[in-house]
Design a protein around this motif. Structure first.
Motif, PDB file in Angstrom:
ATOM      1  N   GLY A 415      36.351  34.107  39.504  1.00 44.08           N
ATOM      2  CA  GLY A 415      36.060  35.466  39.952  1.00 44.08           C
ATOM      3  C   GLY A 415      36.149  35.594  41.456  1.00 44.08           C
ATOM      4  O   GLY A 415      36.621  36.608  41.984  1.00 44.08           O
ATOM      5  N   ALA A 416      35.720  34.539  42.165  1.00 47.13           N
ATOM      6  CA  ALA A 416      35.813  34.546  43.625  1.00 47.13           C
ATOM      7  C   ALA A 416      37.267  34.619  44.078  1.00 47.13           C
ATOM      8  O   ALA A 416      37.598  35.310  45.048  1.00 47.13           O
ATOM      9  CB  ALA A 416      35.132  33.300  44.192  1.00 47.13           C
ATOM     10  N   ILE A 417      38.155  33.921  43.372  1.00 49.90           N
ATOM     11  CA  ILE A 417      39.575  33.927  43.744  1.00 49.90           C
ATOM     12  C   ILE A 417      40.180  35.315  43.523  1.00 49.90           C
ATOM     13  O   ILE A 417      40.978  35.797  44.337  1.00 49.90           O
ATOM     14  CB  ILE A 417      40.342  32.859  42.941  1.00 49.90           C
ATOM     15  CG1 ILE A 417      39.834  31.462  43.315  1.00 49.90           C
ATOM     16  CG2 ILE A 417      41.845  32.958  43.201  1.00 49.90           C
ATOM     17  CD1 ILE A 417      40.426  30.349  42.475  1.00 49.90           C
ATOM     18  N   ILE A 418      39.799  35.982  42.422  1.00 51.15           N
ATOM     19  CA  ILE A 418      40.292  37.351  42.192  1.00 51.15           C
ATOM     20  C   ILE A 418      39.849  38.262  43.331  1.00 51.15           C
ATOM     21  O   ILE A 418      40.642  39.056  43.855  1.00 51.15           O
ATOM     22  CB  ILE A 418      39.770  37.897  40.848  1.00 51.15           C
ATOM     23  CG1 ILE A 418      40.273  37.058  39.681  1.00 51.15           C
ATOM     24  CG2 ILE A 418      40.184  39.351  40.665  1.00 51.15           C
ATOM     25  CD1 ILE A 418      39.701  37.473  38.332  1.00 51.15           C
ATOM     26  N   LEU A 687      31.605  35.255  45.438  1.00 50.35           N
ATOM     27  CA  LEU A 687      31.960  34.574  46.680  1.00 50.35           C
ATOM     28  C   LEU A 687      30.852  33.626  47.124  1.00 50.35           C
ATOM     29  O   LEU A 687      31.106  32.630  47.811  1.00 50.35           O
ATOM     30  CB  LEU A 687      32.229  35.592  47.793  1.00 50.35           C
ATOM     31  CG  LEU A 687      33.549  36.364  47.699  1.00 50.35           C
ATOM     32  CD1 LEU A 687      33.674  37.346  48.852  1.00 50.35           C
ATOM     33  CD2 LEU A 687      34.742  35.417  47.683  1.00 50.35           C
ATOM     34  N   MET A 688      29.633  33.915  46.692  1.00 51.09           N
ATOM     35  CA  MET A 688      28.513  33.042  47.052  1.00 51.09           C
ATOM     36  C   MET A 688      28.273  31.954  45.997  1.00 51.09           C
ATOM     37  O   MET A 688      27.333  31.163  46.117  1.00 51.09           O
ATOM     38  CB  MET A 688      27.235  33.868  47.224  1.00 51.09           C
ATOM     39  CG  MET A 688      27.264  34.808  48.415  1.00 51.09           C
ATOM     40  SD  MET A 688      27.487  33.931  49.980  1.00 51.09           S
ATOM     41  CE  MET A 688      25.980  32.975  50.022  1.00 51.09           C
ATOM     42  N   HIS A 689      29.121  31.904  44.987  1.00 49.84           N
ATOM     43  CA  HIS A 689      28.970  30.906  43.932  1.00 49.84           C
ATOM     44  C   HIS A 689      29.142  29.498  44.501  1.00 49.84           C
ATOM     45  O   HIS A 689      29.967  29.259  45.386  1.00 49.84           O
ATOM     46  CB  HIS A 689      30.024  31.160  42.845  1.00 49.84           C
ATOM     47  CG  HIS A 689      30.047  30.131  41.750  1.00 49.84           C
ATOM     48  ND1 HIS A 689      29.079  30.053  40.788  1.00 49.84           N
ATOM     49  CD2 HIS A 689      30.928  29.134  41.478  1.00 49.84           C
ATOM     50  CE1 HIS A 689      29.346  29.062  39.964  1.00 49.84           C
ATOM     51  NE2 HIS A 689      30.469  28.482  40.362  1.00 49.84           N
ATOM     52  N   LEU A 730      22.757  40.549  46.477  1.00 49.92           N
ATOM     53  CA  LEU A 730      23.192  39.147  46.536  1.00 49.92           C
ATOM     54  C   LEU A 730      22.785  38.435  47.814  1.00 49.92           C
ATOM     55  O   LEU A 730      22.684  37.203  47.832  1.00 49.92           O
ATOM     56  CB  LEU A 730      24.720  39.070  46.366  1.00 49.92           C
ATOM     57  CG  LEU A 730      25.280  39.673  45.065  1.00 49.92           C
ATOM     58  CD1 LEU A 730      26.794  39.564  45.046  1.00 49.92           C
ATOM     59  CD2 LEU A 730      24.690  38.970  43.850  1.00 49.92           C
ATOM     60  N   CYS A 731      22.616  39.159  48.882  1.00 47.82           N
ATOM     61  CA  CYS A 731      22.265  38.533  50.162  1.00 47.82           C
ATOM     62  C   CYS A 731      20.817  38.900  50.511  1.00 47.82           C
ATOM     63  O   CYS A 731      20.561  39.714  51.417  1.00 47.82           O
ATOM     64  CB  CYS A 731      23.222  38.980  51.263  1.00 47.82           C
ATOM     65  SG  CYS A 731      24.955  38.639  50.892  1.00 47.82           S
TER      66      CYS A 731
END
Length: 1032
Positions: A415-418, A687-689, A730-731
């Motif tokens: 998902g981060a790559i997408i 992205l935070m994974h 998320l942050c």
């Protein structure tokens, strides 16, 4: 046919009459031409056999309206023209004969005579027998051709060129002139005697008539999508007008089919059987945001027909806007299926279809001048492709990006790559449209804000779906409106024996036999082992009539499965396939999966027991879907997983209804109610994974691609990500800006970037290691280790076997999935050569260590177990490269064939990554050539002669062997094959598959030819910075 693909030569067009004082030619009558007497010819011994040449197939021409008859304005303006031509023509004939007799006696051969060896001796012999020639040019030199009208000049040049070409192609003939010796003339006295005399020419009247017929019969290039109107037969029709009409008819008829040519609609009917679209599809394609090229996310249930809308939008981009398109799919199998399905469209509509999956794909892609490309890519390959386009300032060439399963934005590292890919496209190309296909989400507004897109949602299903649950002996229909969420539908009254009741307490056999073999059924199981057990259990209690259902087809399937294993076959499949049953999970080889999927699609198999991965892969619908348990492994089903599985129920165009049955135990009843009534799941940025690995990779590539060079630019880019949209959720502990600053510091510590300061502030630049890391798509945690391994390997690189190179490309992330069997490890180690054992010790695995572990002794020496396990996997790959028999290697190492298949595909992809990584370092230059070949071998792992066939999407090893044995040994053979003959020649090959296979081969052949042509064009192109002589 597109006008660009056919060569149309249009000469000067003039509506004015030709001037009487225009240039004279040898076709002009002597009285008007003036000069030498009619009977006088220049001395020449060259013969031009026009009669032989005019039979050649010529290129299609659009002629002009130049007068074919020299000085005469129209052949009909003077009714006595033909009679006027007869008198001087008879005089010329008599003069030629008398002149030949006096100057060329028959009994004096000419040793200096030179002629072209003809490729049509029979034709010339007939011409000699008739003693006639079509041309009065036999006594003229070649330079007389310059006086011909343009139409006839092109005609003669083309005929002469084709004749020479035909001579060159025929064996032991040459287009080089040769001197006829005296002996040769003596052996062919008849020909010599005849050739001594000038040929009697056909009359000028006959030649004029033949010229008219030839021009009238000349074929014209016409678009395939337009039927030519019946030509008006008149004597004064203009050839130039015909040329203009031909060009105009090739204009694309934009509009009739959602902005596309009508030919596209015909192709969907012919290739897919689609005659009309669903109402929701028509509505979606006519949305204002589509017509105004704004981004769109549309959400529908599984099997609702989402992909067809995307394909129409892709074709519109390729054909109407002349822009490339990128289609992102989650799995390699889906990419290959889509490449096969769209290759036929590419051939018919003149665009390229390129596969970017596994180790396939060129970075950057070939830059095409005359054709557009459709890139069909996996998630990872799409990211690398976009990076390469940005680096070469070509990202604007992508007019449309389509993402299937957009909700996978919330799926871990993928998902981060997408998100990284889409964020870069949004930032770098404002003109690129993004279309996302998604399951229904609870926070679709977040995705809309991220993509700056509109949303279209519909709950349409082509076949009605009824959802049930089974509790003990009762079937309940799911209804969220009910208090208990379940409504009693019927009671089960299956007559089970006590033994059968013990074997099948959930009544799976009874539930499946209600639909099979007439209809199809899928049974989802929680584990791979359970899939095999359930399939075996069902077979034990099926009647013999199941064996007779499609018995011949199942016998062919068994033979194909055995061939795919080089004589070996799974005992479970050997037992279940005769009944029309099979299991489907990750433990199968890719070839076995493909054979079983094809057999199920064509009704040879009526039931598959499978894991949840099938629901996310190739579309295999069924009349009834049974969920054996509400668990995936040990985890309770998520709503999205449940909807994806039950969405396979109901086959459009076949069934009027689809059914799903979830088998529950009493302990799962409460959880099942929550599953039914649960709200739609939400999608969050990943992205935070894994401790922010996605943010680190994103920032590194942004700096390396020169998208951002400062912290402020980084902040600006990150504001356009999904992570920024969901920053509050998320942050929590740190702001996004603080996370970015921290990541920059970590990248600097890893020596992946440098931070310098000038008058404008901090400047961020990528190091060589950093550039190699993002270009090779290497995990940040492994980049430093990979560099050290390659450097160390270069010091003592062993090239007398593939073992050392194989070790260097064994994926780091596969190490944890396999624990060495020490006895097998030691046995295989002892079979290595002395050089290979020395290499093993050099990387850190001495023989003494393995021997002690095999003996069960305690080893006190500190060993790097990651290196030990990696070498064990390298031995598996090394054995596979030597034997190319996956089954025997699986047996030798006591590993599942599915794991070895996964190891092989992961290694080929990682080998490609290592290749791109090493290209960034001058000291690693030897790896470029070595890893290119190793990537190729790991990608296919078959005998060398089968590799060209396996390059075609979807062709596996056993199919390649069938094709090779049937005489289709190269890509060219397959591309030029007749699909009907191919289907009859090769066992278990359906006509649809044959058509797709041939189309894919043609597309690949065109792609390779186009790539070579582009290289030629680049070589011949004049440099724009060519130094010029400065004028004083």
């Amino acid at each position: 046919m597109n006008a660009e693909t056919r060569e149309i030569k249009v000469k000067r067009i003039s509506s004015r009459k030709r001037s009487r004082d225009s240039r004279k030619s040898h076709l002009t009558p002597a009285k008007k031409r003036g000069g030498a007497p009619l009977g006088q010819c220049p001395d020449s011994k060259e013969e031009v056999f026009i009669s032989a040449m005019t039979d050649e197939n010529t290129t299609e021409y659009c002629s002009d309206n130049e007068d074919l008859f020299g000085d005469f304005d129209s052949i009909l303006c003077d009714s006595s023209l033909m009679a006027k031509l007869d008198y001087p023509e008879q005089n010329v004939t008599q003069h030629d004969i008398l002149n030949a007799v006096s100057t060329n006696p028959v009994d004096q051969p000419n040793p200096d005579f030179t002629a072209l060896r003809s490729s049509r001796e029979d034709c010339l012999k007939r011409s000699c027998d008739e003693n006639l020639t079509d041309s009065i040019l036999d006594c003229f030199k070649d330079d007389s051709f310059r006086d011909l009208p343009a139409t006839q000049l092109d005609f003669h040049e083309e005929v002469l060129g084709n004749t020479k070409k035909s001579r060159w192609l025929e064996g032991e003939k040459t287009s080089t002139p040769f001197r006829i010796t005296e002996r040769a003339i003596a052996d062919e006295s008849d020909l010599q005697t005849f050739s001594s005399f000038p040929k009697a020419r056909r009359s000028m009247t006959d030649q004029v008539k033949r010229a008219m017929l030839c021009n009238a019969a000349a074929p014209s290039s016409v678009s395939r999508t337009v039927v030519l109107k019946e030509a008006v037969v008149t004597e004064e029709i203009s050839v130039a007008m015909q040329a203009m009409e031909t060009v105009s008819t090739e204009t694309t008829d934009i509009g009739p089919f959602f902005g596309l040519p009508t030919k596209v609609k015909d192709l969907f009917g012919k290739l897919r059987g689609i005659q009309d679209l669903y109402d929701w599809q028509k509505t979606c394609l006519n949305l204002d945001c589509i017509n105004e090229r704004r981004n769109l996310i549309y959400s529908l249930p599984t099997s609702g027909g989402k992909t067809l809308v995307a394909e129409i939008l892709i074709l519109r981009e390729l054909l109407c806007r002349k822009k490339d398109s990128l289609f992102i799919l989650p799995y390699i199998s889906l990419v290959q299926e889509k490449v096969r399905g769209l290759a036929s469209f590419g051939l018919e509509l003149d665009f390229m279809v390129e596969e970017y999956a596994g180790s396939k794909g060129r970075f950057p892609p070939v830059k095409r001048k005359n054709k557009r490309s459709l890139y069909i890519a996996t998630i990872e390959k799409a990211h690398s492709l976009v990076n390469s386009l940005i680096e070469n300032n070509r990202v604007d060439n992508i007019g449309l990006v389509v993402v299937d399963e957009l909700h996978m934005l919330g799926d871990g590292s993928r998902g981060a790559i997408i998100e990284m890919t889409l964020a870069k496209v949004l930032y770098m190309s404002k003109a690129t449209q993004i279309i996302g296909m998604s399951a229904t989400l609870g926070n679709i507004e977040d995705l809309q804000k991220f993509l700056r897109a509109e949303n279209y949602t519909n709950d349409f299903r082509p076949v009605q779906l009824r959802e049930y649950v089974k509790l003990k002996d009762s079937i309940y229909e799911m209804d969220p409106k009910e208090d208990e969420c379940f409504r009693l539908s019927r009671l089960l009254d299956f007559k089970y024996s006590s033994k059968m009741q013990k074997m099948d307490p959930d009544h799976i056999i009874a539930l499946v036999t209600e639909v099979i073999p007439t209809h199809s059924c899928l049974v989802f199981c929680p584990t791979q082992k359970n899939c095999e057990n359930v399939a075996g259990m069902i077979c034990k209690y099926l009647k013999e009539e199941f064996l007779r259902h499609k018995e011949e087809e199942k016998a062919v399937l068994l033979r194909e499965l055995r061939n795919s294993g080089n004589g070996s076959m799974c005992p479970v499949l050997q037992k279940t396939v005769p009944y029309g049953l099979a299991y489907h999970h990750g433990g199968l080889t890719s070839e076995e999966r493909k054979l079983l999927e094809e057999a199920y699609s064509h009704g040879v198999l009526c039931l598959l027991t499978c894991t949840s991965t099938l629901a996310a892969g190739v579309n295999l619908p069924a009349r009834r879907v049974i969920l054996r348990s509400p668990y995936v492994a040990t985890n309770f089903l998520k709503r999205s997983q449940y909807k994806q599985m039950v969405g396979r129920a109901g086959r459009a165009g076949i069934d009027t209804m689809g059914e799903s049955i979830l088998i529950l135990q009493d302990k799962d009843r409460t959880m099942a109610k929550k599953l039914v009534a649960a709200p739609v799941e939400k999608c969050y940025s990943n992205l935070m994974h894994d401790n922010g690995k996605g943010v680190l990779s994103l920032i590194l590539s942004l700096i390396g691609l020169n998208i951002t060079k400062s912290l402020e630019q980084l902040k600006d880019f990150m504001s356009g990500t999904l992570l920024c949209v969901q920053e509050k959720q998320l942050c929590v502990e740190r702001s996004l800006w603080e996370i970015v600053q921290e990541c920059v510091g970590l990248l600097k510590e890893k020596d992946l970037i440098t931070v310098s300061t000038d008058t404008q502030g901090q400047i961020l630049e990528v190091t060589k290691l950093g550039r190699a890391t993002y270009k090779g798509s290497v995990d940040l945690n492994h980049s430093d280790v990979l560099y050290k391994d390659l450097s160390k390997g270069l010091e003592s690189l062993m090239l007398n076997s593939y073992l050392h190179l194989t070790y260097l490309v064994t994926p780091y992330d596969m190490i944890s999935q396999c624990k060495p069997n020490w006895m097998i490890y030691f046995r295989q180690f002892t079979l290595l050569s002395a050089a290979e054992q020395k290499m093993s010790a050099a990387v850190g695995v001495p023989e003494s260590f393995i021997a002690r572990k095999a003996a069960g002794q305690t080893v006190k020496t500190n060993m790097n177990m990651l290196v030990v396990s990696r070498l064990y996997l390298a031995l598996v790959l090394f054995s596979l490269l030597k034997e190319t028999n996956l089954w025997s290697v699986a047996e030798k190492f006591q590993l599942s064939r599915g794991f070895i298949q996964s190891l092989l595909s992961s290694s080929s992809a990682f080998c490609s990554c290592v290749l791109h990584f090493s290209e960034e370092f001058e000291e690693f230059w030897p790896f470029k050539a070595l890893l290119e070949e190793l990537t190729r071998r790991l990608s296919y792992c078959v005998q060398a002669e089968l590799i060209p066939l396996m390059e075609v999407a979807g062709v596996m090893e056993s199919r390649a062997k069938q094709l090779y044995n049937a005489g289709y040994k190269t890509l060219a053979h397959l591309a030029n094959a007749d699909p009907n003959v191919l289907a009859m020649t090769v066992d278990n090959l359906y006509k649809k598959q044959a058509n797709q296979m041939v189309a894919s081969a043609k597309m690949m052949l065109n792609e390779k030819a186009a790539a070579l042509q582009e290289e030629v064009d680049d070589l011949l192109m004049m440099p724009i910075d060519l130094p010029l002589l400065l004028q004083k």
